[in-house]
Scaffold this active site. Structure first.
Site, PDB file in Angstrom:
ATOM      1  N   LYS A 137      48.665  52.365  25.751  1.00  6.88           N
ATOM      2  CA  LYS A 137      48.477  53.425  26.746  1.00  6.88           C
ATOM      3  C   LYS A 137      48.618  54.757  26.024  1.00  6.88           C
ATOM      4  O   LYS A 137      49.687  55.092  25.519  1.00  6.88           O
ATOM      5  CB  LYS A 137      49.526  53.344  27.865  1.00  6.88           C
ATOM      6  CG  LYS A 137      49.053  52.660  29.119  1.00  6.88           C
ATOM      7  CD  LYS A 137      47.932  53.378  29.817  1.00  6.88           C
ATOM      8  CE  LYS A 137      47.167  52.510  30.793  1.00  6.88           C
ATOM      9  NZ  LYS A 137      45.782  52.321  30.405  1.00  6.88           N
ATOM     10  N   GLU A 167      43.563  45.315  21.262  1.00  2.00           N
ATOM     11  CA  GLU A 167      44.816  45.138  22.012  1.00  2.00           C
ATOM     12  C   GLU A 167      45.218  43.680  22.183  1.00  2.00           C
ATOM     13  O   GLU A 167      44.461  42.857  22.694  1.00  2.00           O
ATOM     14  CB  GLU A 167      44.702  45.800  23.395  1.00  2.00           C
ATOM     15  CG  GLU A 167      46.002  45.753  24.184  1.00  2.00           C
ATOM     16  CD  GLU A 167      46.004  46.631  25.430  1.00  2.00           C
ATOM     17  OE1 GLU A 167      47.041  46.680  26.112  1.00  2.00           O
ATOM     18  OE2 GLU A 167      44.968  47.266  25.738  1.00  2.00           O
TER      19      GLU A 167
END
Length: 447
Positions: free
Chosen positions: A262, A245
């Site tokens: 997410k 990420e």
């Protein structure tokens, strides 16, 4: 700024081999940086914050440092010039490299119990190795650049044996399943009461270990193939990132970009089953709702220092596939105001919304109450700034930290009113089971 540049004419070409041979150098750090790897060492100056104490060190000769009587602030330490740059791909080109822990970042806003290990480290690096055109090149703009190059070459040409990492017992979750479920239900009660919309609830996996975390880095990097992999060693603290990420990328012309993750589903060896898992994530209304909450939070975080009207959501609900999981990823861009120090922007946005929840400050308070141990570096950020203000910082998920003889790894996920307790518990393991299984192969035999 002119750099002494020299191709590293030597046999080992893997980052891991080079790191292994440079293991004794102060401030050793590696960033994979999406395939533009850099290894840096021997910062001219560095700041370290540990147990509520800020210290500054200055290099006085090769691999020797002295502590300054008074440490300056992070903002004073990180000076940028916004001159035009030929560094078009924004890779590291001399500047600042380090990490900020979740503990340090959260403590800007709420009271927390911090881990005794370093809470942040930031070094000013003018000597480094960079992989380009299928070879490693040495760069330095220091007065002793040729001497430093020769010292690096000597070390690289002398194979060293690092003490191999071994676990006294298996790395196991600190919580039992019932303890996790209890924390999950407490989160749900807070959501029902209107305290928050989402909480990123995580649990810790720990082991007592011997040896160097770096000794196992290559196996973990090969397993995960993470775009934001990295490593940092300072004294008796080691940090190993296998992160997928990006937190914030600072690009040319003051453009900034964030890509929150997410939404997660496991990968499968069977192509048909894997596609079903990917499609399920893509069509999940629950994961889309969770993702858009964080997009809104990050839009708000960026807007504080962005030019009015420049914040845009450029990608929404894209599915990206990594070695162990599929993730739902969105992207937000903005333009930083001309007068803003990029370090100021980074610090104000940390910790990242994708690993706290919404609203952010209340989410952090609930995390502090329920998780029962400081996260340390986990969910913090590892990355760099060039002197021109460009740079890239990750989110430290899928990461392992070792302080003295204690190893720690965390996993979790966003909890909303629509979350299922069993599924969320399983998601923790989907994210790190491959890393955990590999770690546990290094357990010493029972005596």
């Amino acid at each position: 700024m002119s750099y002494f540049q020299q191709k590293l004419n030597t046999q080992p070409t893997s980052a891991f081999e080079l790191l292994s041979r440079l293991y004794d150098l102060t401030g050793l750090v590696y960033l994979h940086d999406q395939g533009t790897p850099v290894i840096a060492f021997l910062p001219q100056d560095f700041l370290i914050f540990q147990q509520a104490k800020l210290q500054q060190f200055q290099q006085i000769q090769f691999n020797q440092y002295r502590r300054n009587n008074e440490a300056i602030s992070l903002i004073e330490f990180s000076k940028f010039h916004h001159a035009p740059t030929s560094n078009r791909n924004n890779s590291f080109n001399g500047g600042y490299i380090g990490f900020f822990s979740y503990d340090y970042s959260a403590d800007q806003f709420i009271e927390i119990d911090a881990h005794p290990q370093p809470s942040f480290f930031l070094g000013q690096y003018s000597s480094f190795l960079k992989f380009q055109e299928d070879a490693w090149y040495f760069y330095s703009n220091e007065d002793q650049a040729e001497y430093i190059y020769q010292e690096i070459l000597n070390r690289v040409n002398e194979p060293k044996q690092m003490p191999a990492l071994s676990l006294d017992k298996q790395c196991r979750p600190r919580w039992s399943k019932s303890e996790y479920l209890n924390a999950f239900h407490q989160v749900q009660e807070y959501i029902k009461a209107g305290d928050c919309y989402q909480i990123n609830l995580t649990q810790e996996f720990t082991a007592h270990v011997q040896g160097s975390l770096l000794s196992r880095a290559n196996d973990l990097w090969e397993l995960t193939q993470a775009p934001y992999a990295g490593y940092l060693k300072i004294n008796d603290f080691e940090l190993l990132s296998c992160s997928p990420e990006l937190f914030i990328e600072f690009k040319n012309n003051r453009e900034i970009k964030t890509r929150p993750i997410k939404g997660t589903m496991p990968r499968f060896d069977d192509p048909q089953q894997d596609q079903i898992s990917k499609d399920k994530l893509s069509q999940s209304e629950k994961d889309q709702a969770e993702n858009v909450m964080i997009v809104d939070l990050l839009r708000n975080d960026l807007s504080v220092y962005a030019e009015t009207g420049s914040v845009e959501t450029t990608k929404l609900f894209e599915i990206e596939s990594f070695n162990q999981v599929h993730h739902m990823v969105s992207e937000i861009t903005a333009t930083l105001k001309a007068e803003i120090n990029p370090m100021q922007m980074l610090l104000s946005a940390l910790p990242g919304g994708s690993i706290t929840g919404a609203p952010k400050i209340r989410a952090m308070q609930i995390i502090e109450e329920l998780e029962g141990a400081p996260r340390g570096a986990y969910c913090g950020s590892l990355g760099y700034f060039n002197f021109d203000g460009t740079g890239s910082w990750n989110i430290l998920i899928r990461s392992i930290q070792k302080y003295q003889n204690q190893l720690s790894m965390w996993a979790g996920g966003g909890i909303t009113i629509a979350s299922d307790a069993e599924a969320e518990y399983q998601e923790c393991f989907d994210k790190i089971s491959a890393m955990l299984d590999l770690l546990n192969t290094w357990q010493t035999s029972e005596r």
